[in-house]
Design a protein around this motif. Structure first.
Motif, PDB file in Angstrom:
ATOM      1  N   SER A 179       0.583  -1.313   0.168  1.00 48.25           N
ATOM      2  CA  SER A 179      -0.292   0.042  -0.088  1.00 48.25           C
ATOM      3  C   SER A 179       0.735   1.163  -0.082  1.00 48.25           C
ATOM      4  CB  SER A 179      -1.006   0.102   1.362  1.00 48.25           C
ATOM      5  OG  SER A 179      -0.141  -0.095   2.293  1.00 48.25           O
ATOM      6  N   THR A 180       2.219   0.959  -0.019  1.00 45.85           N
ATOM      7  CA  THR A 180       3.043   2.316  -0.063  1.00 45.85           C
ATOM      8  C   THR A 180       2.813   3.487  -1.310  1.00 45.85           C
ATOM      9  OG1 THR A 180       5.224   3.206   0.131  1.00 45.85           O
ATOM     10  CG2 THR A 180       4.959   1.289  -1.447  1.00 45.85           C
ATOM     11  N   ALA A 181       2.681   4.497  -1.066  1.00 49.67           N
ATOM     12  CA  ALA A 181       2.656   5.705  -1.916  1.00 49.67           C
ATOM     13  C   ALA A 181       3.952   6.183  -2.384  1.00 49.67           C
ATOM     14  CB  ALA A 181       1.724   6.942  -1.366  1.00 49.67           C
ATOM     15  N   ARG A 182       5.148   5.343  -1.961  1.00 50.44           N
ATOM     16  CA  ARG A 182       6.362   5.776  -2.405  1.00 50.44           C
ATOM     17  C   ARG A 182       7.187   4.772  -2.570  1.00 50.44           C
ATOM     18  NH1 ARG A 182       9.998   9.415   1.656  1.00 50.44           N
ATOM     19  NH2 ARG A 182      10.556   7.400   2.568  1.00 50.44           N
ATOM     20  N   LEU A 183       7.978   4.717  -3.768  1.00 54.52           N
ATOM     21  CA  LEU A 183       8.903   3.775  -4.242  1.00 54.52           C
ATOM     22  C   LEU A 183      10.063   4.363  -3.858  1.00 54.52           C
ATOM     23  CD1 LEU A 183       7.797   2.618  -7.817  1.00 54.52           C
ATOM     24  CD2 LEU A 183       7.122   1.522  -5.743  1.00 54.52           C
ATOM     25  N   SER A 184      11.318   3.438  -3.698  1.00 57.62           N
ATOM     26  CA  SER A 184      12.675   3.907  -3.081  1.00 57.62           C
ATOM     27  C   SER A 184      13.716   3.224  -3.876  1.00 57.62           C
ATOM     28  CB  SER A 184      12.384   3.917  -1.724  1.00 57.62           C
ATOM     29  OG  SER A 184      13.627   4.048  -1.071  1.00 57.62           O
ATOM     30  N   VAL A 185      15.057   3.892  -3.806  1.00 60.24           N
ATOM     31  CA  VAL A 185      16.044   3.094  -4.405  1.00 60.24           C
ATOM     32  C   VAL A 185      17.084   3.484  -3.653  1.00 60.24           C
ATOM     33  CG1 VAL A 185      17.767   2.834  -6.313  1.00 60.24           C
ATOM     34  CG2 VAL A 185      15.245   2.826  -6.919  1.00 60.24           C
ATOM     35  N   LYS A 186      17.891   2.442  -2.892  1.00 58.55           N
ATOM     36  CA  LYS A 186      19.204   2.823  -2.375  1.00 58.55           C
ATOM     37  C   LYS A 186      19.856   1.715  -2.157  1.00 58.55           C
ATOM     38  CE  LYS A 186      20.654   4.734   2.201  1.00 58.55           C
ATOM     39  NZ  LYS A 186      20.254   5.314   3.500  1.00 58.55           N
ATOM     40  N   GLN A 187      21.227   1.654  -2.630  1.00 59.21           N
ATOM     41  CA  GLN A 187      22.048   0.634  -2.252  1.00 59.21           C
ATOM     42  C   GLN A 187      23.343   1.035  -1.563  1.00 59.21           C
ATOM     43  OE1 GLN A 187      21.750  -2.882  -3.663  1.00 59.21           O
ATOM     44  NE2 GLN A 187      19.702  -2.021  -3.300  1.00 59.21           N
ATOM     45  N   THR A 215      22.604   6.773  -1.214  1.00 59.80           N
ATOM     46  CA  THR A 215      21.779   7.588  -0.894  1.00 59.80           C
ATOM     47  C   THR A 215      20.289   7.245  -1.496  1.00 59.80           C
ATOM     48  OG1 THR A 215      23.658   9.229  -1.591  1.00 59.80           O
ATOM     49  CG2 THR A 215      21.406   9.883  -1.992  1.00 59.80           C
ATOM     50  N   GLU A 216      19.450   7.860  -0.611  1.00 59.46           N
ATOM     51  CA  GLU A 216      17.978   7.158  -0.855  1.00 59.46           C
ATOM     52  C   GLU A 216      17.313   8.283  -1.919  1.00 59.46           C
ATOM     53  OE1 GLU A 216      14.122   5.792   1.330  1.00 59.46           O
ATOM     54  OE2 GLU A 216      14.881   7.616   1.837  1.00 59.46           O
ATOM     55  N   VAL A 217      16.837   7.653  -3.182  1.00 60.34           N
ATOM     56  CA  VAL A 217      16.122   8.291  -4.004  1.00 60.34           C
ATOM     57  C   VAL A 217      14.613   7.904  -4.033  1.00 60.34           C
ATOM     58  CG1 VAL A 217      15.894   8.866  -6.334  1.00 60.34           C
ATOM     59  CG2 VAL A 217      17.962   8.872  -5.569  1.00 60.34           C
ATOM     60  N   VAL A 218      13.678   8.721  -3.918  1.00 63.51           N
ATOM     61  CA  VAL A 218      12.243   8.207  -3.632  1.00 63.51           C
ATOM     62  C   VAL A 218      11.692   8.801  -5.094  1.00 63.51           C
ATOM     63  CG1 VAL A 218      12.216   8.421  -1.298  1.00 63.51           C
ATOM     64  CG2 VAL A 218      11.489  10.172  -2.645  1.00 63.51           C
ATOM     65  N   PHE A 219      10.474   7.811  -5.332  1.00 65.49           N
ATOM     66  CA  PHE A 219       9.663   8.235  -6.238  1.00 65.49           C
ATOM     67  C   PHE A 219       8.169   7.785  -5.928  1.00 65.49           C
ATOM     68  CE2 PHE A 219      13.516   6.484  -8.280  1.00 65.49           C
ATOM     69  CZ  PHE A 219      13.955   7.451  -9.029  1.00 65.49           C
ATOM     70  N   ASN A 220       7.102   8.598  -6.505  1.00 68.39           N
ATOM     71  CA  ASN A 220       5.778   8.294  -6.408  1.00 68.39           C
ATOM     72  C   ASN A 220       5.367   6.841  -7.023  1.00 68.39           C
ATOM     73  OD1 ASN A 220       5.608  11.088  -5.486  1.00 68.39           O
ATOM     74  ND2 ASN A 220       4.054  11.494  -6.782  1.00 68.39           N
ATOM     75  N   SER A 221       4.707   6.269  -6.161  1.00 69.19           N
ATOM     76  CA  SER A 221       4.203   4.852  -7.037  1.00 69.19           C
ATOM     77  C   SER A 221       2.503   5.290  -7.446  1.00 69.19           C
ATOM     78  CB  SER A 221       3.758   3.817  -5.781  1.00 69.19           C
ATOM     79  OG  SER A 221       2.810   4.159  -4.596  1.00 69.19           O
ATOM     80  N   LYS A 222       2.041   4.319  -7.898  1.00 67.96           N
ATOM     81  CA  LYS A 222       0.790   4.503  -8.485  1.00 67.96           C
ATOM     82  C   LYS A 222      -0.391   4.902  -7.518  1.00 67.96           C
ATOM     83  CE  LYS A 222      -0.667  -0.151  -9.118  1.00 67.96           C
ATOM     84  NZ  LYS A 222      -1.389  -0.328  -8.034  1.00 67.96           N
ATOM     85  N   GLU A 223      -0.015   4.496  -6.101  1.00 63.83           N
ATOM     86  CA  GLU A 223      -0.968   4.677  -5.097  1.00 63.83           C
ATOM     87  C   GLU A 223      -0.885   6.028  -4.478  1.00 63.83           C
ATOM     88  OE1 GLU A 223      -0.650   0.264  -5.424  1.00 63.83           O
ATOM     89  OE2 GLU A 223       0.965   1.924  -5.506  1.00 63.83           O
ATOM     90  N   ALA A 224       0.170   6.977  -5.101  1.00 66.44           N
ATOM     91  CA  ALA A 224       0.217   8.215  -4.718  1.00 66.44           C
ATOM     92  C   ALA A 224      -0.886   9.027  -4.938  1.00 66.44           C
ATOM     93  CB  ALA A 224       1.758   8.744  -5.213  1.00 66.44           C
ATOM     94  N   GLY A 225      -1.660   8.598  -6.067  1.00 64.06           N
ATOM     95  CA  GLY A 225      -2.551   9.633  -6.455  1.00 64.06           C
ATOM     96  C   GLY A 225      -2.313  10.623  -7.499  1.00 64.06           C
TER      97      GLY A 225
END
Length: 722
Positions: free
Chosen positions: A467-475, A592-602
């Motif tokens: 249900s997250t409204a936010r996607l994320s990438v961090k390595q 470094t964390e980069v965040v993106f809207n998911s489709k649940e963000a609206g």
């Protein structure tokens, strides 16, 4: 005198007239209780308790004609012999709710016609013979909910005609109800709206003004329902359920398409065309449509494939057209479209469109130079084209591009519109006059993910974030805290049909969540599409199947970032795959964390924007798709500026040095309407020019100032203040 005045003020401020008598009434259980009301409660006009009427013997309420107000609720329940409630005709106010239930002999609600508003809810349910709600015709406001149900003889909701807003609505099991026309002024519903099991309901006629549904709408088991088009004006709803309406084949209206894109809809059990979320989502009605087609210099024209090009409109500048009466135009079956065109030293089109990325297709044919009996050929006509203030064509030569005279050629440009008006400028170049035959503006086909998912590493590798409204990438590097690792997955349903996809761009909206450094986020192809957002975790997530398809540099500014994935999308389609999955990763392990809207963000969801036509889209390219030569774009021009901005009666334009020759000014409002502005005397490139708007009837708002000369045309956004 002071004491008398105080008494008058006290009486005037009371909500109950001083001459009214109040009383608290127990349940009226017999006809005698009703008939003897005035004797049992002499002078009582205001009831301070609930008024509850429940009896197997009561047939009418005539003994209650003196009641004008009920401080609490009216309850008329389980009176099988009650035929009329006209005895309540003096009632003008109920402070709580109305419940009228299971009165099998009741035919109508006459007696409640003087009620205007209701603080609570209203229920009219379980009446075998009730045919009319006309007794509610005075009602304009219901602050609670409304339930009209299990009334098998009810044929109409007339009587609710003046209600504009209600908290929630339930309309079900009304066997003879054919439409909802009695709700024709309803604009807003704030709680769930249920329409179900009305077996004669054919349409939702009556809901044409409904714009806001703050909660969910459920339309289910209406066996005669064939249309929900009346919800076309609906702008807001949290979730829509459309199930088991066996004759409903078309449910692809605007709000349904919008909710389907975010999976905020449930569709099943309806007729073909409306059987599933995916069927509706991928339908022609829900896919981007043509915004406008214009036959430049000509009348309405319908192509062989039934595409309507409307008569020339939205143009400005030197008004001159050219046409030929006959002649075979090669490379097209729509010869008439190319025989006419707009052709003058300088002209423009200012087309109202949605704020979004659109495709602009320009249609050309050289009908003079090099044509039979005419002089010239290659190089005889060369002109420039700017779109949204940016140079797209420099010294464009129709004859050369098309391969000769009387040959059709088209160019398509992706353009982002941000001010509601698409501006296209045709400017004189190295030779003769600009000419265009037709203009086509279409929305870029855009796909929203079927599924998207976030997975974690370390101790969180078995976690699911459905249900997250936010996607994320961090390595993080090896040896670092693996609990911080994040990857994101996206899955799209590919378009049907055999048209070759000439461009596919993965777009993700987000930013660097930790600092202002640019982080390279890479996209990888994932051949295994079996993952679901409800189940994907770090432990079961599929691995990448390709090397990096491309990357986007993401800093701390929120915006859309694009990655070209054309080759992988085409490879998936050619292999017969109906969907395509991507993995977003940071292979440089920048911690470094980069965040993106998911489709649940609206808002601003991930997108896959694709093209199936040849598109000119790369600055300074030597060739466009399709192996046709195209002149490189010029470098970015220096634009004019307006100050102060917002403006009132006067403002100054600092003119760009790119201009040459006479300079003209023209203003356009948000609707595309033109407002001519006399150019200041002695306006010179690179200098300031003052403009006086005093005495002009211009409404406050956003305007576009078009500044044009023989060498350059540009548009500057400005705001006119009150």
């Amino acid at each position: 005198m002071k004491r008398i005045l105080q008494l008058v003020l006290l009486l005037a401020g009371s909500t109950i007239p001083a001459w009214s008598q109040t009383c608290s009434v127990p349940v009226l259980k017999t006809q005698a209780d009703v008939d003897n009301f005035s004797t049992s409660y002499p002078g009582c006009t205001v009831i301070t308790s609930d008024l509850e009427i429940s009896s197997s013997s009561i047939t009418n309420l005539d003994g209650l004609r003196g009641i004008t107000r009920i401080n609490r609720s009216l309850k008329i329940n389980y009176n099988p012999r009650l035929k009329s409630i006209e005895g309540l005709s003096s009632l003008t106010q109920i402070d709580a709710s109305i419940n009228i239930e299971d009165n099998d002999s009741l035919l109508n609600l006459e007696g409640l016609q003087h009620l205007v508003s209701l603080q609570g809810s209203i229920r009219v349910v379980e009446h075998q013979r009730l045919t009319s709600l006309e007794g509610l015709r005075g009602m304009t406001r219901i602050l609670g909910s409304m339930s009209i149900g299990s009334n098998p003889a009810l044929t109409s909701l007339n009587g609710l005609n003046n209600v504009t807003r209600v908290r929630g609505v339930s309309i079900g099991l009304n066997d003879k109800l054919v439409d909802l026309n009695g709700l024709r002024r309803l604009k807003e519903v704030n709680s769930p709206f249920y329409i179900g099991k009305n077996k004669s309901l054919k349409s939702l006629k009556g809901l044409e003004r409904l714009e806001i549904a703050d909660d969910r709408i459920e339309i289910t088991e209406n066996t005669a329902l064939t249309s929900i088009s009346e919800l076309a004006q609906l702008k807001t709803v949290s979730h829509i359920t459309i199930t088991n309406n066996p004759l409903l084949s078309d449910c692809a209206i605007g709000i349904v398409c919008a909710r389907a894109a975010f999976d905020q809809i449930t569709i099943s059990g309806n007729a073909a065309g409306c059987t599933s979320n995916q069927e509706v989502r991928m339908s022609t009605a829900c896919m981007p449509q043509t915004l406008v087609r214009i036959n430049a210099g000509g009348p309405d024209f319908t192509t062989a494939t039934q595409k309507l090009f409307v008569a020339d409109q939205y143009y400005a500048g030197i008004d001159r057209t050219s046409s030929i009466a006959s002649g075979d135009i090669l490379n097209t079956t729509n010869d008439v479209l190319y025989r006419s065109g707009r052709c003058s030293p300088s002209f423009s089109y200012n087309i109202p469109v949605v704020n979004d990325q659109v495709n602009v297709t320009l249609h050309f044919a050289e009908t003079y130079f090099g044509a039979p009996g005419k002089k010239g050929g290659a190089g005889s006509r060369q002109f420039n084209v700017n779109i949204e203030g940016s140079r797209k064509l420099t010294n464009y030569d129709i004859f050369t591009e098309a391969g000769g005279a009387l040959r059709a050629v088209q160019l398509t440009f992706p353009v982002t519109v941000t001010n509601g008006v698409l501006n296209i400028d045709f400017l004189t170049g190295a030779a003769d006059l600009p000419r265009v035959a037709a203009i086509e503006v279409t929305a870029s086909p855009t796909l929203i993910p079927l599924a998207d998912g976030l997975v974690s590493g370390g101790v969180y590798s078995n976690s699911n974030y459905v249900s997250t409204a936010r996607l994320s990438v961090k390595q993080v590097p090896s040896g670092g805290n693996q609990n911080a690792n994040r990857l994101s997955y996206l899955k799209f349903q590919l378009p049907t049909g055999k048209a070759v996809i000439t461009s596919a761009k993965l777009r993700i909206y987000g930013h660097n969540n930790e600092n202002n450094t640019s982080i390279a986020i890479h996209a990888y192809g994932v051949n295994n599409d079996s993952w679901t957002e409800q189940a994907i975790t770090g432990d079961n997530a599929p691995a990448a199947s390709t090397s990096s398809l491309g990357s986007a540099a993401v800093n701390d500014v929120y915006k859309y970032h694009e990655i070209d994935v054309t080759s992988y999308v085409n490879a998936q389609r050619q292999s017969g795959d109906v969907s395509v999955s991507f993995l977003l990763n940071d292979p440089n392990k920048s911690s470094t964390e980069v965040v993106f809207n998911s489709k649940e963000a609206g808002t601003n969801p991930p997108q896959l924007i694709y093209q199936t036509t040849n598109v000119v889209q790369t600055p300074n390219s030597s060739a466009r798709l399709g192996q046709e030569e195209v002149v490189a774009e010029i470098q970015e021009e220096q634009h004019s500026t307006v100050f102060p901005n917002p403006v009132k009666d006067h403002f100054t334009v600092s003119l760009s040095p790119e201009h040459a020759g006479p300079i003209t000014f023209e203003m356009f409002d948000a609707a595309g309407n033109s407002h001519a502005i006399p150019a200041p005397q002695n306006s010179r490139p690179g200098e300031d020019a003052g403009v006086n708007l005093a005495g002009r009837s211009l409404n406050a708002g956003v305007y576009l100032l078009k500044i044009k000369s023989d060498a350059f045309a540009e548009v500057v956004k400005m705001i006119i203040a009150k």
